[in-house]
Design a protein around this motif. Structure first.
Motif, PDB file in Angstrom:
ATOM      1  N   PHE A 187      -6.509  -3.193  -3.088  1.00  0.00           N
ATOM      2  CA  PHE A 187      -6.333  -4.281  -1.834  1.00  0.00           C
ATOM      3  C   PHE A 187      -7.174  -4.576  -0.189  1.00  0.00           C
ATOM      4  CE2 PHE A 187      -2.873  -2.866  -3.118  1.00  0.00           C
ATOM      5  CZ  PHE A 187      -2.296  -2.863  -1.466  1.00  0.00           C
ATOM      6  N   THR A 188      -6.556  -3.515   0.561  1.00  0.00           N
ATOM      7  CA  THR A 188      -6.985  -3.444   1.616  1.00  0.00           C
ATOM      8  C   THR A 188      -7.811  -2.438   2.717  1.00  0.00           C
ATOM      9  OG1 THR A 188      -6.041  -3.004   3.961  1.00  0.00           O
ATOM     10  CG2 THR A 188      -5.232  -1.790   1.506  1.00  0.00           C
ATOM     11  N   SER A 189      -8.657  -2.493   3.011  1.00  0.00           N
ATOM     12  CA  SER A 189     -10.003  -1.764   3.526  1.00  0.00           C
ATOM     13  C   SER A 189      -9.358  -0.421   4.319  1.00  0.00           C
ATOM     14  CB  SER A 189     -10.665  -1.757   5.022  1.00  0.00           C
ATOM     15  OG  SER A 189     -10.477  -3.033   5.210  1.00  0.00           O
ATOM     16  N   LEU A 190      -7.611  -0.503   4.877  1.00  0.00           N
ATOM     17  CA  LEU A 190      -7.135   0.026   6.078  1.00  0.00           C
ATOM     18  C   LEU A 190      -6.715   1.666   4.539  1.00  0.00           C
ATOM     19  CD1 LEU A 190      -5.864  -2.309   8.170  1.00  0.00           C
ATOM     20  CD2 LEU A 190      -8.012  -0.959   8.274  1.00  0.00           C
ATOM     21  N   VAL A 191      -5.959   1.991   5.914  1.00  0.00           N
ATOM     22  CA  VAL A 191      -5.249   3.391   4.727  1.00  0.00           C
ATOM     23  C   VAL A 191      -3.914   4.270   5.813  1.00  0.00           C
ATOM     24  CG1 VAL A 191      -6.675   5.614   4.629  1.00  0.00           C
ATOM     25  CG2 VAL A 191      -4.931   5.364   2.670  1.00  0.00           C
ATOM     26  N   GLY A 192      -2.936   4.329   5.599  1.00  0.00           N
ATOM     27  CA  GLY A 192      -2.132   4.579   6.362  1.00  0.00           C
ATOM     28  C   GLY A 192      -1.989   6.973   6.247  1.00  0.00           C
ATOM     29  N   PRO A 240       1.043  -1.108  -0.025  1.00  0.00           N
ATOM     30  CA  PRO A 240      -0.156  -0.094  -0.341  1.00  0.00           C
ATOM     31  C   PRO A 240       1.006   1.548  -0.072  1.00  0.00           C
ATOM     32  CG  PRO A 240      -0.149  -0.972   2.251  1.00  0.00           C
ATOM     33  CD  PRO A 240       1.127  -1.868   1.144  1.00  0.00           C
ATOM     34  N   LEU A 241       0.209   2.249  -0.198  1.00  0.00           N
ATOM     35  CA  LEU A 241       1.026   3.678  -0.347  1.00  0.00           C
ATOM     36  C   LEU A 241      -0.008   4.381   0.997  1.00  0.00           C
ATOM     37  CD1 LEU A 241       0.697   5.194  -3.988  1.00  0.00           C
ATOM     38  CD2 LEU A 241       2.881   4.100  -2.694  1.00  0.00           C
ATOM     39  N   ALA A 242       0.645   5.266   1.646  1.00  0.00           N
ATOM     40  CA  ALA A 242      -0.093   6.232   2.476  1.00  0.00           C
ATOM     41  C   ALA A 242      -0.647   7.432   1.674  1.00  0.00           C
ATOM     42  CB  ALA A 242       1.194   6.119   4.016  1.00  0.00           C
ATOM     43  N   ALA A 300      -0.448  10.605  -1.891  1.00  0.00           N
ATOM     44  CA  ALA A 300       0.048   9.664  -1.903  1.00  0.00           C
ATOM     45  C   ALA A 300       1.484   9.644  -1.765  1.00  0.00           C
ATOM     46  CB  ALA A 300      -0.507   8.527  -3.153  1.00  0.00           C
ATOM     47  N   LEU A 301       1.869   9.116  -1.176  1.00  0.00           N
ATOM     48  CA  LEU A 301       3.547   9.418  -0.499  1.00  0.00           C
ATOM     49  C   LEU A 301       3.791   8.371   0.032  1.00  0.00           C
ATOM     50  CD1 LEU A 301       5.687  11.589   0.118  1.00  0.00           C
ATOM     51  CD2 LEU A 301       4.326  11.217   2.698  1.00  0.00           C
TER      52      LEU A 301
END
Length: 268
Positions: A160-165, A111-113, A186-187
């Motif tokens: 692919f995920t329900s989460l995010v940083g 993932p990207l934050a 996006a970082l």
């Protein structure tokens, strides 16, 4: 005789290989006419005397204008943060997000934050489970907080995920850039995937031809090259350290001592 599962796996791998090859061909065309601007940030004036400016230095206002223009045009740029150098683009721009993965050679399932300018912005893109005071104690700072994502966030970002940083770096130029853009960036780290993090712009020089702007703030961070501490706060009353990094001990201290959160020991 091959099982159905093995045949299916081979088909998926074949499709991925063809997709990767097509992406590489597209990538070559994508950056063909890109002319990279390397902008060296002028140091702020100090009370001890006038700042001596060099000819290759640029003031912050000009850098912000140029960088924001590149981002709005869908490009990827390199920026300093409070930890290491990063690559950023508009998180709501799916093509720009794909460029970041292409530039880094990054696994598409990593993932990207996102990066925002104000604590209130977090509520728009994340389903926050903690007190606002906790956010204020950790941000701005070298911490990435992970929550359930909201429906507003680009569905092509980490599908692919329900989460995010989410981050608010404690770096004046980077934070101001987020505020000016008015939408999440996006970082990720400015390096080829799996290579060491970078604390000076020359360390990722091989990426420059694929970047529209490189903002040079000189050496940043420290020689440990630690990124932010990544902590999952998506479960009410719990925290889980996904990656220890800068400010790890102080982050845990705030979570446990001040807010009474307990560590969620997730089984690997």
């Amino acid at each position: 005789m091959k099982s159905v599962r093995n045949i299916a796996a081979e088909l998926i791998k074949s499709r991925r290989d063809r997709s990767s090859a097509a992406a590489r061909r597209l990538g070559a065309d994508m950056y063909k006419d890109l002319k990279t601007k390397v902008l060296r940030l002028s140091p702020p004036p100090t009370s001890s005397g006038p700042t001596i400016y060099q000819e290759d230095q640029t003031d912050a206002a000009e850098i912000l204008t140029c960088t924001m223009k590149a981002l709005k045009e869908g490009h990827v740029v390199a920026v300093p943060t409070d930890t290491i150098y990063g690559l950023t683009c508009f998180a709501q721009n799916s093509e720009a997000v794909r460029k970041i993965y292409d530039i880094k050679g990054r696994n598409e399932e990593k993932p990207l934050a996102i990066c925002v300018g104000e604590i209130q912005d977090i509520y728009r893109y994340c389903k926050v489970t903690v007190k606002e005071e906790l956010l204020g104690d950790l941000l701005p700072g070298p911490v990435t907080l992970v929550f359930e994502r909201s429906e507003v966030l680009n569905k092509d970002l980490n599908p692919f995920t329900s989460l995010v940083g989410v981050r608010i770096p404690d770096h004046a130029l980077m934070r101001r850039l987020c505020q000016m853009c008015g939408e999440p960036l996006a970082l990720t780290s400015a390096n080829i995937s799996s290579h060491k993090s970078t604390v000076e712009v020359h360390e990722f020089r091989e990426l420059w031809p694929k970047l529209s702007v490189v903002v040079d703030d000189g050496p940043i961070g420290d020689h440990n090259r630690l990124g932010s501490t990544v902590v999952d706060l998506s479960v009410l009353g719990k925290y889980h350290i996904i990656r220890p990094g800068c400010a790890f001990s102080s982050t845990v201290d705030v979570l446990e001592r001040k807010y009474g959160l307990s560590e969620d020991l997730v089984e690997e």
